[in-house]
Design a protein around this motif. Structure first.
Motif, PDB file in Angstrom:
ATOM      1  N   LEU A 145      22.429  40.920  21.648  1.00  0.00           N
ATOM      2  CA  LEU A 145      23.643  40.317  20.564  1.00  0.00           C
ATOM      3  C   LEU A 145      23.070  38.937  20.544  1.00  0.00           C
ATOM      4  N   PRO A 146      23.211  38.144  19.226  1.00  0.00           N
ATOM      5  CA  PRO A 146      22.543  36.826  19.119  1.00  0.00           C
ATOM      6  C   PRO A 146      23.506  35.978  20.111  1.00  0.00           C
ATOM      7  N   LEU A 147      22.570  35.005  20.744  1.00  0.00           N
ATOM      8  CA  LEU A 147      23.132  34.004  21.758  1.00  0.00           C
ATOM      9  C   LEU A 147      24.237  32.942  21.297  1.00  0.00           C
ATOM     10  N   GLU A 185      37.174  25.657  16.973  1.00  0.00           N
ATOM     11  CA  GLU A 185      36.650  25.948  15.995  1.00  0.00           C
ATOM     12  C   GLU A 185      35.163  25.646  15.615  1.00  0.00           C
ATOM     13  N   HIS A 186      34.334  26.659  15.073  1.00  0.00           N
ATOM     14  CA  HIS A 186      32.903  26.467  14.996  1.00  0.00           C
ATOM     15  C   HIS A 186      32.333  26.723  13.533  1.00  0.00           C
ATOM     16  N   ASN A 187      31.648  25.777  13.089  1.00  0.00           N
ATOM     17  CA  ASN A 187      31.078  25.963  11.653  1.00  0.00           C
ATOM     18  C   ASN A 187      29.804  26.591  11.772  1.00  0.00           C
ATOM     19  N   PHE A 188      29.459  27.533  11.397  1.00  0.00           N
ATOM     20  CA  PHE A 188      28.056  28.217  11.264  1.00  0.00           C
ATOM     21  C   PHE A 188      27.482  27.602  10.064  1.00  0.00           C
ATOM     22  N   THR A 215      17.371  44.704  11.196  1.00  0.00           N
ATOM     23  CA  THR A 215      17.248  44.551   9.780  1.00  0.00           C
ATOM     24  C   THR A 215      17.254  42.870   9.623  1.00  0.00           C
ATOM     25  N   GLY A 216      17.532  42.281  10.915  1.00  0.00           N
ATOM     26  CA  GLY A 216      18.031  40.796  10.856  1.00  0.00           C
ATOM     27  C   GLY A 216      19.224  40.513  10.311  1.00  0.00           C
ATOM     28  N   LYS A 217      20.209  41.624  10.281  1.00  0.00           N
ATOM     29  CA  LYS A 217      21.520  41.332   9.791  1.00  0.00           C
ATOM     30  C   LYS A 217      22.770  41.711  10.976  1.00  0.00           C
ATOM     31  N   ILE A 218      23.537  41.225  10.764  1.00  0.00           N
ATOM     32  CA  ILE A 218      24.796  41.271  11.441  1.00  0.00           C
ATOM     33  C   ILE A 218      25.827  41.517  10.906  1.00  0.00           C
ATOM     34  N   PRO A 251      23.049  36.946   7.967  1.00  0.00           N
ATOM     35  CA  PRO A 251      21.588  36.845   8.577  1.00  0.00           C
ATOM     36  C   PRO A 251      21.835  36.912   9.979  1.00  0.00           C
ATOM     37  N   GLU A 252      21.190  37.500  10.958  1.00  0.00           N
ATOM     38  CA  GLU A 252      21.217  37.298  12.358  1.00  0.00           C
ATOM     39  C   GLU A 252      20.899  35.746  13.007  1.00  0.00           C
ATOM     40  N   GLU A 253      20.036  35.418  12.186  1.00  0.00           N
ATOM     41  CA  GLU A 253      19.395  33.972  12.782  1.00  0.00           C
ATOM     42  C   GLU A 253      20.786  32.989  12.539  1.00  0.00           C
ATOM     43  N   ALA A 254      21.786  33.253  11.837  1.00  0.00           N
ATOM     44  CA  ALA A 254      22.907  32.020  11.667  1.00  0.00           C
ATOM     45  C   ALA A 254      23.441  31.895  12.919  1.00  0.00           C
ATOM     46  N   PHE A 255      23.291  33.065  13.797  1.00  0.00           N
ATOM     47  CA  PHE A 255      24.050  32.931  15.018  1.00  0.00           C
ATOM     48  C   PHE A 255      23.051  32.679  16.362  1.00  0.00           C
ATOM     49  N   ALA A 256      21.816  32.487  16.154  1.00  0.00           N
ATOM     50  CA  ALA A 256      21.090  31.969  17.184  1.00  0.00           C
ATOM     51  C   ALA A 256      21.636  30.895  18.000  1.00  0.00           C
ATOM     52  N   ALA A 257      21.115  30.811  19.213  1.00  0.00           N
ATOM     53  CA  ALA A 257      21.819  29.859  20.215  1.00  0.00           C
ATOM     54  C   ALA A 257      21.305  28.472  19.253  1.00  0.00           C
ATOM     55  N   GLY A 258      22.359  27.561  19.468  1.00  0.00           N
ATOM     56  CA  GLY A 258      22.300  26.150  19.183  1.00  0.00           C
ATOM     57  C   GLY A 258      22.585  26.042  17.465  1.00  0.00           C
ATOM     58  N   GLN A 259      23.103  27.212  16.816  1.00  0.00           N
ATOM     59  CA  GLN A 259      23.373  27.041  15.438  1.00  0.00           C
ATOM     60  C   GLN A 259      24.714  26.319  15.257  1.00  0.00           C
TER      61      GLN A 259
END
Length: 137
Positions: free
Chosen positions: A30-32, A61-64, A113-116, A129-137
């Motif tokens: 799962l995305p970190l 609250e977290h803003n992606f 697919t790179g999607k979540i 896109p999964e990359e939106a939830f990468a560590a540090g986003q």
């Protein structure tokens, strides 16, 4: 009814808890950056059932930024973790216009697919896109 936390591994304190939560996400592909936690009190996980709980001092609250989504994480978050999925999730809501529907299912698409996908009890499914939830986003 049996306590879902029975037989679980528990880590106390922010640093240990955060490390433990990230290691669980990693182990289940799962995305970190999925759980941006703050002031963690306790993180627990029951390997046999996949039950995970997280206690933090207050709601976060977290803003992606990549997907312009505001997500709210309650002081208590629970759910069942499986490979590429968290189901029966409680304590997480994503802002949708003026509403905050609870997110109760998170699925990383497989084959990748790179999607979540995020599903709410209201039957709303959002794909990002999964990359939106990468560590540090």
């Amino acid at each position: 009814m049996a306590d879902p936390k029975q037989g679980g591994t528990v880590k106390k304190g922010h640093e240990e808890g955060l490390k433990f939560a990230v290691s669980i996400l990693e182990e289940y592909s799962l995305p970190l950056g999925l759980l941006p936690l703050a002031d963690v009190i306790e993180v627990g996980f029951v390997k046999t059932t996949g039950y995970m709980w997280i206690l933090q001092e207050k709601k976060v609250e977290h803003n992606f930024k990549l997907i312009k989504k505001l997500v709210s994480y309650n002081s208590e978050i629970t759910g069942y973790v499986e490979k590429k999925r968290i189901k029966k999730l409680k304590g997480v809501k994503a802002k949708e216009l003026m509403l905050w529907p609870p997110v109760n299912d998170i699925i990383v698409e497989d084959p990748p697919t790179g999607k979540i996908q995020f599903k709410s009890l209201a039957g709303v499914t959002k794909v990002f896109p999964e990359e939106a939830f990468a560590a540090g986003q």
